[in-house]
Structures are given as structure tokens and as C-alpha cells.
Design an enzyme around this catalytic site. Structure first.
Site, PDB file in Angstrom:
ATOM      1  N   ARG A  72      -0.288   9.846  -4.544  1.00 20.27           N
ATOM      2  CA  ARG A  72      -0.148   9.111  -3.053  1.00 20.27           C
ATOM      3  C   ARG A  72       1.328   9.731  -2.581  1.00 20.27           C
ATOM      4  O   ARG A  72       1.232   9.629  -1.399  1.00 20.27           O
ATOM      5  CB  ARG A  72      -0.182   7.618  -3.453  1.00 20.27           C
ATOM      6  N   GLY A 126      -9.197  -0.279  -2.333  1.00 14.25           N
ATOM      7  CA  GLY A 126      -9.839  -1.576  -1.391  1.00 14.25           C
ATOM      8  C   GLY A 126     -10.258  -0.982   0.028  1.00 14.25           C
ATOM      9  O   GLY A 126     -11.141  -1.441   0.658  1.00 14.25           O
ATOM     10  N   LYS A 168     -12.319  -6.611 -12.185  1.00  7.98           N
ATOM     11  CA  LYS A 168     -12.659  -8.181 -11.438  1.00  7.98           C
ATOM     12  C   LYS A 168     -13.522  -7.604 -10.426  1.00  7.98           C
ATOM     13  O   LYS A 168     -13.573  -7.039  -9.484  1.00  7.98           O
ATOM     14  CB  LYS A 168     -11.218  -8.561 -10.745  1.00  7.98           C
ATOM     15  N   GLY A 192      -7.234   3.792  -7.546  1.00 11.41           N
ATOM     16  CA  GLY A 192      -6.386   4.352  -8.668  1.00 11.41           C
ATOM     17  C   GLY A 192      -7.114   4.629 -10.038  1.00 11.41           C
ATOM     18  O   GLY A 192      -6.944   5.774 -10.454  1.00 11.41           O
TER      19      GLY A 192
HETATM   20  C1  3PG Z   1      -3.587  -0.648  -3.407  1.00 12.65           C
HETATM   21  O1  3PG Z   1      -3.246   0.167  -4.170  1.00 12.65           O
HETATM   22  O2  3PG Z   1      -4.652  -0.945  -3.462  1.00 12.65           O
HETATM   23  C2  3PG Z   1      -2.966  -0.604  -2.004  1.00 12.65           C
HETATM   24  O3  3PG Z   1      -1.549  -0.040  -2.145  1.00 12.65           O
HETATM   25  C3  3PG Z   1      -2.809  -2.060  -1.778  1.00 12.65           C
HETATM   26  O4  3PG Z   1      -2.266  -2.817  -2.622  1.00 12.65           O
HETATM   27  P1  3PG Z   1      -2.887  -4.346  -2.816  1.00 12.65           P
HETATM   28  O5  3PG Z   1      -4.193  -4.391  -3.452  1.00 12.65           O
HETATM   29  O6  3PG Z   1      -1.728  -4.894  -3.835  1.00 12.65           O
HETATM   30  O7  3PG Z   1      -2.614  -4.790  -1.519  1.00 12.65           O
HETATM   31 MG    MG Z   2      -5.711  -2.962  -4.486  1.00 16.78          MG
END
Ligand code: 3PG
Ligand code: MG
Length: 399
Positions: free
Chosen positions: A37, A379, A200, A356
């Protein structure tokens, strides 16, 4: 393709610009474990520097609960960025107030300041107006959003700040993601297969319904599968289940059936008695999960069924591993899916991998270059592909 203001159209010379990036990267022993990233934002940072901007960078990291927490400090990221950018990166241990204000004002053209984790402030996730205004005072009316991975979050440093600057523009990574994923939403090649996994179900169940309207086939694996299997009345032993989502899962299964949508669940599993790398592993069919075991990967029948669907696909979206792939005994399902996606891509399918863990699995399998697009959003990419508007994109200025 994107209809929002682009950073290329800003006049940055001698101006402080607030750049929201997504440096939410995995850390291990106080060091950045995966710098994807960070590397992906370099084109934006280089361009902004060449344009003469004075860069004030902001990001969240992890999920601290609105207060400082040393384990979520962005300090290790500043170090990594310095290495990758090949120039000094200043760091502010506070993300608002007199410290970052004076540091931002002492920046020269092209110089970089990274602020501490914006989620150390309770107002960040609430999109608080006061905090948004304070962020805006750290720039001279100019905002660039390159945080595609956070664009589904209506938070102060992503959305709120845009109301208090003159211009809010998309960075290069944001532009690239929206261009690529935008094509996938507007005109997917078919059959269009979506593969969903991860621990999840609650992270993804909302987008499942949207994606079902757009895709032709959905393959479900990982921990989230067990909530669906339990909803079908199958034994799940000690597997991960989110009981408060069973009803929604049943509803989705019924909907899929009614609409003749091909939603596949695992037929067999690799199971163990404990969530441990050295726990003895065994195979079981989905209908006969022993009460004292938990499913930690999809089994070979499931792999074969999923690989067959993937081989036929012309468009593939994959988010979330099929099992606990960090443990070698439970990694096979995920790696086999990675291979199947790469092979289909080699035969002309368009593949998008986000999230990720699935991205890490593709890297570990050495298949990165055989995937059409690796998204920096998990997401965010799923919501966007499901047809949702992302608040972080909508908030940007119109050209
Ligand atoms: C992620 O890695 O999904 C984004 O950086 C958003 O993070 P979050 O899901 O904690 O809002
Ligand atoms: Mg996330």
C-alpha cells in the site's frame, strides 16, 4: 473515466496539500510486514512533489479505539516510506494541533510530513466536524485522496475534511483503482465468478446480496462459510460461526435458490481439534463435521468444484482466503484457488484480487504477475464492485 477532479488539475506549487493515503499495513515486530500500500502511493507522492506541493500525509492504521495506542503508531511506516521514496519523511506525533501545524508550515516545496494515526482521535470515525476543520487547517485549501482502501469509510480525514477545503481531488492510485474496477462494474465479461472467503461473514454479508445481482456464480470459503452451513442446518462442530448472522445467511440462501443463482458452499473440509498450526488435520464431508472439530480449510472436493467454476470464468473477483493459510496444514485451499485464478487469467479471464489476506496469498504463491489487477482495497473494492457509491469518492470535487 472517473468524473471527479484529478490531482493533475491542481495548482500545488508552494502550497500545503493534505494527502489522505491508506497506510493501514500489517506490522510485525515493529516493522512494516507488507509495503504494497505504501509503494502504490508513490506515483501520487512523486507527482505532487514534482508539482511543487508541500505534502501533509494522513492515514489510519489498525483499529485503535479513538485514543493513542503505541502499537498502532505510524512511525514505522514513516521509516519505510523514507526508504521507498528515497527522501526524508518528517513525522508528527500528533495529527492535529500546534505540533503538526508548525511542522507543516516549515515544509519546503516537495517535502513530506506524515501525521500520526488519525484514528487516535475519537472524532475520526464519527466524521466529526471539528476534527475535519482542524485537519483542513494543516493545508492551504487543497486535499488529495489516494486512500482507495478507506473510501468506503465516511470518516473525518476521508470525507469530513472535503467540506473545509477549496479543492478535493483524486490521487493517481485512486484514479487507477476507479478506472479498473469501474470497467468491471459497468461491463463484466461473463461468466462472472466471485470468490469470497475470510474469517468473518459480518464483514462481507452486506455486499453478498449486491454482488449476487451482478455476478453469475459465487464461491464461498473460509470462516464465513460456516455461518451459511449452519443456516442450512448442517453440523459445524466448533467452527467459527456468527450466530447473529444466521438469519441473514438463510435469507441469502433462499434468495439465491429462488433466483437460480449459483452460490456454492464447501462440500468438504480440513478440520482439527484446535486453532493451532501443529494440530493434527483430518478431512471430513460437510454433512459429517464432528462436534469436537473445527473447519480450518476447504477440502479437495471443494477445491475441485471451485477450480472448475473458476476455469470457466471470464471475469473473476476474489476477496478473502479459503482457510487459515498462515498455517501450512490449512493453506492448500487458498493456494489452489490462487493457482486456478492465475490459470484462468492466463487463458484470457480478467481477474481482480482484493483484501490484504488474499493479496498476501497471491504474493506468497508467486502469482502476483498473473493476476490482472491487485486492488489495495478490501472492503472498499467489494462495496464498489457491488455497485455502491463510496463516500470517499463522492465527496471529491467535481471538475
Ligand atoms: C482496510 O484495510 O480494510 C482499510 O484500510 C480500512 O480499514 P478498516 O476496515 O479498519 O476501516
Ligand atoms: Mg477492512
Amino acid at each position: 473515466m472517473i468524473s471527479k477532479l484529478k490531482m493533475d488539475d491542481l495548482n500545488l506549487r508552494g502550497k500545503r496539500v493534505f494527502v489522505r493515503v491508506d497506510f493501514n499495513v500489517p506490522l510485525k515486530d515493529g516493522k512494516v510486514a507488507d509495503d504494497t500500500r505504501i509503494r502504490e502511493t508513490l506515483p501520487t507522492l512523486r507527482l505532487a512533489a514534482v508539482m511543487g506541493g508541500r505534502l501533509v500525509l494522513a492515514s489510519h492504521l489498525g483499529r485503535p479505539k479513538g485514543a493513542p495506542d503505541a502499537k498502532y503508531s505510524l512511525r514505522p511506516v514513516a521509516q519505510k516510506l523514507e526508504e521507498l521514496a528515497g527522501k526524508p519523511v518528517k513525522f508528527s506525533s500528533e495529527c492535529i494541533g500546534p505540533v503538526p501545524e508548525s511542522k507543516s508550515k516549515s515544509l519546503g516545496d516537495g517535502e513530506i510530513l506524515l501525521l500520526e494515526n488519525v484514528r487516535f482521535m475519537p472524532g475520526e470515525e464519527k466524521n466529526d466536524e471539528g476534527l475535519s476543520r482542524q485537519f483542513a487547517t494543516l493545508c492551504d485549501g487543497l486535499f488529495i485522496c489516494d486512500a482507495f482502501g478507506s473510501a468506503h469509510r465516511a470518516h473525518a480525514s476521508v470525507v469530513g475534511i472535503t467540506r473545509f477545503v477549496q479543492k478535493a481531488a483524486a490521487g493517481k492510485l485512486m484514479q487507477k483503482e476507479l478506472d479498473y474496477l469501474g470497467r468491471a462494474v459497468s461491463d463484466p465479461a461473463r461468466p462472472y465468478v466471485v470468490i469470497l472467503g475470510g474469517a468473518k461473514v459480518s464483514d462481507k454479508i452486506e455486499v453478498v446480496e449486491n454482488l449476487m445481482k451482478l455476478a453469475d456464480v459465487m464461491l464461498i470459503g473460509g470462516g464465513m462459510a460456516y455461518t451459511f452451513l449452519k443456516a442450512q442446518g448442517l453440523p459445524v462442530g466448533k467452527s467459527l460461526v456468527e450466530d447473529d448472522k444466521i438469519e441473514l445467511a438463510s435469507h441469502i440462501l433462499a434468495d439465491a435458490k429462488k433466483r437460480n443463482f449459483k452460490l456454492l458452499l464447501p462440500q468438504d473440509h480440513v478440520v482439527a481439534s484446535e486453532f493451532k498450526a501443529d494440530a493434527p488435520a483430518a478431512l471430513t464431508d460437510a454433512g459429517s463435521m464432528p462436534a469436537d472439530k473445527m473447519g480450518l480449510d476447504i477440502g479437495p472436493k471443494t477445491v475441485a468444484a471451485y477450480a472448475a467454476e473458476i476455469a470457466r470464468a471470464r471475469m473473476i473477483v476474489w476477496n478473502g482466503p479459503m482457510g487459515v493459510f498462515e498455517m501450512p496444514a490449512f493453506a492448500k485451499g487458498t493456494f489452489e484457488v490462487a493457482k486456478a485464478v492465475a490459470a484462468a487469467t492466463g487463458k484470457g479471464a480478467v481477474s481482480i484480487v482484493g483484501g490484504g489476506d488474499s493479496v498476501a496469498a497471491v504474493h506468497q504463491a508467486g502469482l502476483t504477475r498473473q493476476i490482472s489487477h491487485i486492488s489495495t482495497g478490501g472492503g472498499a473494492s467489494l462495496e464498489f464492485l457491488g455497485g455502491r457509491k463510496l463516500p470517499g469518492v463522492e465527496a471529491l470535487s467535481n471538475p
